[in-house]
Scaffold this active site. Sequence first.
Site, PDB file in Angstrom:
ATOM      1  N   GLU A 122       7.511  -6.968   1.270  1.00  0.00           N
ATOM      2  CA  GLU A 122       6.282  -6.822   2.070  1.00  0.00           C
ATOM      3  C   GLU A 122       5.387  -8.046   1.895  1.00  0.00           C
ATOM      4  OE1 GLU A 122       5.103  -4.858   4.272  1.00  0.00           O
ATOM      5  OE2 GLU A 122       6.112  -2.929   4.140  1.00  0.00           O
TER       6      GLU A 122
ATOM      7  N   TYR B 132     -15.427   1.046  -6.876  1.00  0.00           N
ATOM      8  CA  TYR B 132     -16.709   1.705  -6.624  1.00  0.00           C
ATOM      9  C   TYR B 132     -17.654   1.488  -7.804  1.00  0.00           C
ATOM     10  CZ  TYR B 132     -13.834   3.548  -2.947  1.00  0.00           C
ATOM     11  OH  TYR B 132     -12.996   3.611  -1.875  1.00  0.00           O
TER      12      TYR B 132
ATOM     13  N   ARG C 160     -10.888   9.713   1.842  1.00  0.00           N
ATOM     14  CA  ARG C 160     -10.763  10.367   3.149  1.00  0.00           C
ATOM     15  C   ARG C 160     -11.922  11.325   3.378  1.00  0.00           C
ATOM     16  NH1 ARG C 160      -4.140  11.110   2.863  1.00  0.00           N
ATOM     17  NH2 ARG C 160      -3.721   8.857   2.758  1.00  0.00           N
TER      18      ARG C 160
ATOM     19  N   SER D 210     -10.305   5.593  -4.742  1.00  0.00           N
ATOM     20  CA  SER D 210     -11.253   6.688  -4.911  1.00  0.00           C
ATOM     21  C   SER D 210     -10.797   7.726  -5.934  1.00  0.00           C
ATOM     22  CB  SER D 210     -11.498   7.346  -3.557  1.00  0.00           C
ATOM     23  OG  SER D 210     -10.278   7.765  -2.972  1.00  0.00           O
TER      24      SER D 210
ATOM     25  N   LYS E 167       1.213  10.109   5.407  1.00  0.00           N
ATOM     26  CA  LYS E 167       1.345   8.737   5.894  1.00  0.00           C
ATOM     27  C   LYS E 167       2.633   8.073   5.402  1.00  0.00           C
ATOM     28  CE  LYS E 167      -3.673   8.181   6.470  1.00  0.00           C
ATOM     29  NZ  LYS E 167      -4.845   7.249   6.403  1.00  0.00           N
TER      30      LYS E 167
ATOM     31  N   LYS F 213       0.860  -1.183   0.000  1.00  0.00           N
ATOM     32  CA  LYS F 213       0.000   0.000   0.000  1.00  0.00           C
ATOM     33  C   LYS F 213       0.894   1.229   0.000  1.00  0.00           C
ATOM     34  CE  LYS F 213      -3.575   2.410   2.515  1.00  0.00           C
ATOM     35  NZ  LYS F 213      -4.663   2.285   3.492  1.00  0.00           N
TER      36      LYS F 213
ATOM     37  N   LYS G  98      -2.287  -1.404  -3.724  1.00  0.00           N
ATOM     38  CA  LYS G  98      -3.131  -0.213  -3.667  1.00  0.00           C
ATOM     39  C   LYS G  98      -2.292   1.045  -3.706  1.00  0.00           C
ATOM     40  CE  LYS G  98      -6.250   1.857  -0.430  1.00  0.00           C
ATOM     41  NZ  LYS G  98      -6.510   1.816   0.979  1.00  0.00           N
TER      42      LYS G  98
HETATM   43  C1  PBG Z   1      -7.361   3.480   5.393  1.00  0.00           C
HETATM   44  C2  PBG Z   1      -7.728   3.223   3.976  1.00  0.00           C
HETATM   45  C3  PBG Z   1      -7.561   4.137   2.922  1.00  0.00           C
HETATM   46  C4  PBG Z   1      -8.163   3.552   1.805  1.00  0.00           C
HETATM   47  C5  PBG Z   1      -8.651   2.285   2.182  1.00  0.00           C
HETATM   48  N1  PBG Z   1      -8.361   2.094   3.541  1.00  0.00           N
HETATM   49  C6  PBG Z   1      -7.007   5.512   2.885  1.00  0.00           C
HETATM   50  C7  PBG Z   1      -5.680   5.811   3.463  1.00  0.00           C
HETATM   51  O1  PBG Z   1      -4.838   4.939   3.664  1.00  0.00           O
HETATM   52  O2  PBG Z   1      -5.477   6.992   3.754  1.00  0.00           O
HETATM   53  C8  PBG Z   1      -8.248   4.216   0.460  1.00  0.00           C
HETATM   54  C9  PBG Z   1      -9.258   3.723  -0.502  1.00  0.00           C
HETATM   55  C10 PBG Z   1      -9.593   4.665  -1.592  1.00  0.00           C
HETATM   56  O3  PBG Z   1      -8.958   5.719  -1.778  1.00  0.00           O
HETATM   57  O4  PBG Z   1     -10.538   4.349  -2.326  1.00  0.00           O
HETATM   58  N2  PBG Z   1      -6.579   2.629   6.064  1.00  0.00           N
END
Ligand code: PBG
Length: 330
Positions: free
Chosen positions: A237, A317, A208, A278, A221, A198, A252
């Site tokens: 990982e 989505y 968010r 997203s 992050k 990730k 991701k």
């Molecule tokens: C949080 C999490 C995130 C997403 C899924 N779980 C956001 C982040 O790590 O800040 C993002 C999914 C998306 O953007 O559609 N742990």
Amino acid sequence: MPAFPETRLRRTRHADWSRRLVRETKLTPNDLVWPLFVIAGDRVRQPIASLPGVERLSIDLIVDAARQAEQLGIPAIALFPYTDPALRREDGREGLNNDNLVCRATRAVKAAKLNVGVILDVALDPYTSHGHDGLIRDGDIDNDATVEVLAQQAVLQAQAGADILAPSDMMDGRVGAIRAALEDGGHTQTQILSYAAKYASAFYGPFRDAVGSGDLLKGDKRSYQMDPANATEALREVALDIEEGADMVMVKPGGAYLDIVQLIASNFDVPTLAYQVSGEYAMIEAARQKGWIDGDAAMMESLLAFKRAGASAVFTYYAPKVATLLNTNP
Ligand code: PBG
């Protein structure tokens, strides 16, 4: 292969029936996971400005959506909470509340006895007042203290009936701790889908907003999510997470990281999933609204690309829309 003109690759490409005959990759509803946002209340549907077409749904409507998923042949849904700001604390304790939105929604969906899996994120960001995925000690995200809380959260979510737990926090050692806690608690069939690779990405913005942590997030992050420049590190990982007991792994974001999907899918014998996040969805929708692209065609193409790269399934989505299209025109 003989050269031109013996070989003319356009021969098999010429007619629709022939293109269908030689097609290498196929997208079906079985390849989709539908992420849903849960909000308090009853009969509540709340649009999300940065995710056109996606709504936060109260638990009763989440159950309806799960029923729709079953009818469309979508194997699983993933639930994410919009937590009331008043319930957000420094330590994210609402994540350990057995009656929080995702636990209640999971129980409600499971009570409907559908042939649909429920996936829950294991992470603290929907519950913390600072929007981070872990506990902050001395200005840093404290890995080991966070892992202890995540293991408790995972057991709670398994008790609520979650079929797949998806740690999305990127703490070191969390998959092992969660697996041990699940075994201790007798949850031997609960799957772990680790967000193994990730990345610290700019594509999570609309998510968010959807869970209400965007305005709260202090800093970024990057001390726990991966550097977008790295690929080899993703292999490390994944190797660690499999060692620790992950059943499936996730990459991701997805679209900009299909090289990572391919790398992992070809190096490990583990189902590799990917998340069309997203920001990827929002970009396609924004261009569709402007009339700059054929939105449905771009949607289908973007998802087919995940399959071509080797993904076993895709969080998107678009899941209900794509499944509906595929069911009418496979
Ligand atoms: C949080 C999490 C995130 C997403 C899924 N779980 C956001 C982040 O790590 O800040 C993002 C999914 C998306 O953007 O559609 N742990």
